[in-house]
Design a protein around this motif. Structure first.
Motif, PDB file in Angstrom:
ATOM      1  N   TRP A 224       2.059  -6.056  -6.248  1.00 55.91           N
ATOM      2  CA  TRP A 224       1.186  -6.988  -5.388  1.00 55.91           C
ATOM      3  C   TRP A 224      -0.118  -6.825  -5.496  1.00 55.91           C
ATOM      4  O   TRP A 224      -0.725  -6.161  -4.612  1.00 55.91           O
ATOM      5  CB  TRP A 224       1.807  -7.241  -4.009  1.00 55.91           C
ATOM      6  CG  TRP A 224       2.963  -7.811  -3.846  1.00 55.91           C
ATOM      7  CD1 TRP A 224       3.571  -8.788  -3.962  1.00 55.91           C
ATOM      8  CD2 TRP A 224       4.293  -6.798  -3.269  1.00 55.91           C
ATOM      9  NE1 TRP A 224       5.064  -8.881  -3.735  1.00 55.91           N
ATOM     10  CE2 TRP A 224       5.232  -8.018  -3.389  1.00 55.91           C
ATOM     11  CE3 TRP A 224       4.571  -5.694  -3.200  1.00 55.91           C
ATOM     12  CZ2 TRP A 224       6.914  -7.310  -3.316  1.00 55.91           C
ATOM     13  CZ3 TRP A 224       5.871  -5.182  -2.852  1.00 55.91           C
ATOM     14  CH2 TRP A 224       6.802  -6.054  -3.018  1.00 55.91           C
ATOM     15  N   PRO A 225      -0.911  -7.159  -6.406  1.00 59.67           N
ATOM     16  CA  PRO A 225      -2.135  -6.941  -6.706  1.00 59.67           C
ATOM     17  C   PRO A 225      -3.091  -7.678  -5.859  1.00 59.67           C
ATOM     18  O   PRO A 225      -4.438  -7.288  -5.621  1.00 59.67           O
ATOM     19  CB  PRO A 225      -2.489  -7.211  -7.962  1.00 59.67           C
ATOM     20  CG  PRO A 225      -1.486  -8.046  -8.696  1.00 59.67           C
ATOM     21  CD  PRO A 225      -0.154  -7.871  -7.705  1.00 59.67           C
ATOM     22  N   GLY A 226      -2.630  -8.213  -4.985  1.00 64.40           N
ATOM     23  CA  GLY A 226      -3.412  -9.216  -3.955  1.00 64.40           C
ATOM     24  C   GLY A 226      -3.744  -8.351  -2.791  1.00 64.40           C
ATOM     25  O   GLY A 226      -4.379  -9.130  -1.929  1.00 64.40           O
ATOM     26  N   VAL A 227      -2.954  -7.283  -2.522  1.00 72.96           N
ATOM     27  CA  VAL A 227      -3.278  -6.437  -1.255  1.00 72.96           C
ATOM     28  C   VAL A 227      -4.381  -5.949  -1.235  1.00 72.96           C
ATOM     29  O   VAL A 227      -4.982  -5.079  -2.294  1.00 72.96           O
ATOM     30  CB  VAL A 227      -2.089  -5.517  -1.091  1.00 72.96           C
ATOM     31  CG1 VAL A 227      -2.333  -4.466   0.053  1.00 72.96           C
ATOM     32  CG2 VAL A 227      -0.636  -5.837  -1.216  1.00 72.96           C
ATOM     33  N   PRO A 228      -5.291  -6.031  -0.161  1.00 73.90           N
ATOM     34  CA  PRO A 228      -6.822  -5.612   0.050  1.00 73.90           C
ATOM     35  C   PRO A 228      -6.690  -4.193  -0.266  1.00 73.90           C
ATOM     36  O   PRO A 228      -5.907  -3.505   0.713  1.00 73.90           O
ATOM     37  CB  PRO A 228      -7.329  -6.326   1.163  1.00 73.90           C
ATOM     38  CG  PRO A 228      -6.370  -7.164   1.460  1.00 73.90           C
ATOM     39  CD  PRO A 228      -5.300  -7.160   1.041  1.00 73.90           C
ATOM     40  N   SER A 229      -7.614  -3.460  -0.620  1.00 76.36           N
ATOM     41  CA  SER A 229      -7.791  -2.221  -0.696  1.00 76.36           C
ATOM     42  C   SER A 229      -7.954  -1.523   0.783  1.00 76.36           C
ATOM     43  O   SER A 229      -7.541  -0.422   1.095  1.00 76.36           O
ATOM     44  CB  SER A 229      -8.767  -1.524  -1.786  1.00 76.36           C
ATOM     45  OG  SER A 229     -10.048  -1.765  -1.438  1.00 76.36           O
TER      46      SER A 229
END
Length: 126
Positions: free
Chosen positions: A48-53
Motif C-alpha cells: 500500500w504505497p499510499g501509507v504516509p511515511s
C-alpha cells in the motif's frame, strides 16, 4: 538474572532459576522478532504505497504489539507482558530501520567532493 517476568502464576520460580539467569521465552521471542517486524512493515509499505511515511513508526509499534500478543498464548505468557515486549520490540524495530537506512543511504556529498554541481560551460560561478 537477565530477564524473568513472564512466568505463569502456577510456576514456581526457584532460586536456581534466578541464579542461572533464566531468560523468559516471551521476551526472547519478542525481541528476536524485531527484524521480522521491520520486514512486515516494509511489506505493508510496498503493498500500500499510499501509507504516509509519518505513520510508519506507529504502524511498526502496532505490528509489533499485535505479533507479540498473538504469540503470547503459544508460549504461555501474560498478555500484559506481551504488550510491554511488543512496545519494546516496536521501538527496537523502528531504531533498527532508521539506523540501517542511515548506514546504507549516505547523505550529502562524498568526502573530497564539492556539494555544488560543476558549472556548465558558459555559466558564471557563484
Amino acid at each position: 538474572m537477565l530477564i524473568r517476568g513472564g512466568a505463569r502464576p502456577d510456576e514456581a520460580v526457584t532460586d536456581a532459576d534466578e541464579e542461572a539467569g533464566v531468560i523468559d521465552p516471551m521476551s526472547l521471542i519478542g525481541l528476536a522478532g524485531a527484524p521480522l517486524v521491520v520486514a512486515l512493515v516494509q511489506l505493508i509499505r510496498v503493498t500500500w504505497p499510499g501509507v504516509p511515511s509519518r505513520l510508519l513508526p506507529a504502524l511498526t509499534l502496532g505490528v509489533a504489539i499485535a505479533l507479540n500478543v498473538g504469540l503470547a498464548p503459544m508460549v504461555g505468557a501474560d498478555w500484559r507482558l506481551a504488550v510491554l515486549v511488543g512496545v519494546v520490540t516496536g521501538l527496537t524495530a523502528s531504531g533498527l530501520y532508521s539506523q540501517a537506512t542511515a548506514a546504507l543511504m549516505p547523505r550529502g556529498p562524498a568526502p573530497g567532493q564539492d556539494a555544488r554541481p560543476p558549472a556548465r560551460p558558459g555559466e558564471r560561478e557563484r
